[in-house]
Design a protein around this motif. Structure first.
Motif, PDB file in Angstrom:
ATOM      1  N   PRO A  20       7.688 -26.692   6.651  1.00 36.84           N
ATOM      2  CA  PRO A  20       6.382 -27.106   5.706  1.00 36.84           C
ATOM      3  C   PRO A  20       5.211 -27.792   6.518  1.00 36.84           C
ATOM      4  N   TRP A  21       5.447 -28.288   7.487  1.00 33.02           N
ATOM      5  CA  TRP A  21       4.094 -28.721   8.156  1.00 33.02           C
ATOM      6  C   TRP A  21       3.015 -27.650   8.608  1.00 33.02           C
ATOM      7  N   VAL A  22       3.484 -26.419   8.632  1.00 38.42           N
ATOM      8  CA  VAL A  22       2.441 -25.187   8.693  1.00 38.42           C
ATOM      9  C   VAL A  22       1.320 -25.405   7.748  1.00 38.42           C
ATOM     10  N   PHE A  23       1.617 -25.819   6.465  1.00 38.72           N
ATOM     11  CA  PHE A  23       0.630 -25.897   5.292  1.00 38.72           C
ATOM     12  C   PHE A  23      -0.510 -27.024   5.751  1.00 38.72           C
ATOM     13  N   HIS A  24      -0.372 -27.709   6.691  1.00 39.15           N
ATOM     14  CA  HIS A  24      -1.411 -28.633   6.914  1.00 39.15           C
ATOM     15  C   HIS A  24      -2.405 -27.834   7.954  1.00 39.15           C
TER      16      HIS A  24
END
Length: 252
Positions: A20-24
């Protein structure tokens, strides 16, 4: 080309379902894509900020290729809970295990950063300490509690762009988000964030403000006034030098 960029953003969005860190870090790429529509250019120049985001994506893709621990994907109860707060004069926080910290903003850096940014930094630092000290290990889940709805959102949302905002504030916030994501990804720790009311956050609030008191005096005062908020074995310790140097550098 526009088509290549559009395809890349779409594929990275799929990776976000397992990391989920991709969405940053997709918002700047999406902005680049939207700006290409205005000029209708066939070729798109990747700016320096997007280059840094894409370099981080390469790390993400390497991790995805090696496989992701199911414990980092499933919804679950946290292993550790962290509470943090800030004010223009300082930052502070503590864990449910009682490990506390505070950082006084140097006088020459007062009011340089928005309070929302300081709240975000405090929420990043509190679990980071336990990662450095190996008290958060691979597969663990950390819950960061903050009384700032903005900071809580910045810990999970991708939009770091504000119309009319000073570029240096936005850059500092992006740098902090990149650090936050990198720390948790490197440690293979799952991160949650949650807002809670300020009246339940008196301990972290005092850590940011009461600089006229020494650590032992402040601890005694907190036990006296907010015993229901104080975890067992509460103790204020100095920040790791790695973190204090990073904070000072970011404020500069």
């Amino acid at each position: 080309t526009k088509q290549q960029l559009e395809s890349t953003i779409g594929r990275l969005g799929h990776v976000g379902f397992v990391i989920p860190w991709v969405f940053h870090f997709l918002s700047r790429l999406r902005l680049l894509l939207s700006e290409s529509d205005k000029g209708k250019f066939r070729a798109i120049k990747i700016n320096e900020k997007c280059v840094k985001d894409l370099e981080l994506m390469q790390v993400v893709l390497d991790k995805a290729k090696k496989g992701i621990d199911m414990n980092l994907l499933a919804f679950r109860s946290p292993d550790r809970i962290y509470y943090s707060d800030s004010c223009p004069a300082g930052l502070g926080g503590y864990s449910d295990q009682g490990r506390a910290w505070r950082y006084k903003v140097p006088d020459k850096h007062l009011f340089k950063a928005s309070n929302n940014l300081l709240e975000f930094l405090a929420a990043v630092v509190t679990p980071w300490i336990d990662i450095i000290k190996k008290r958060l290990i691979a597969g663990d889940c950390a819950l960061s509690m903050t009384d700032s709805t903005t900071a809580e959102g910045w810990m999970r949302k991708s939009n770091f762009l504000k119309k009319g905002e000073a570029p240096i504030q936005a850059t500092a916030r992006v740098d902090a988000a990149r650090k936050y994501a990198s720390i948790f990804m490197d440690a293979n720790v799952k991160g949650y964030s949650q807002w809670f009311p300020g009246k339940s956050n008196n301990v972290a609030d005092a850590l940011t403000r009461d600089w006229h008191l020494g650590d032992d005096e402040l601890t005694s005062l907190l036990h006296s006034h907010f015993p229901e908020q104080m975890p067992e074995n509460f103790r204020i310790s100095p920040l790791p030098s790695e973190i204090s140097l990073w904070l000072t550098s970011l404020l500069q």
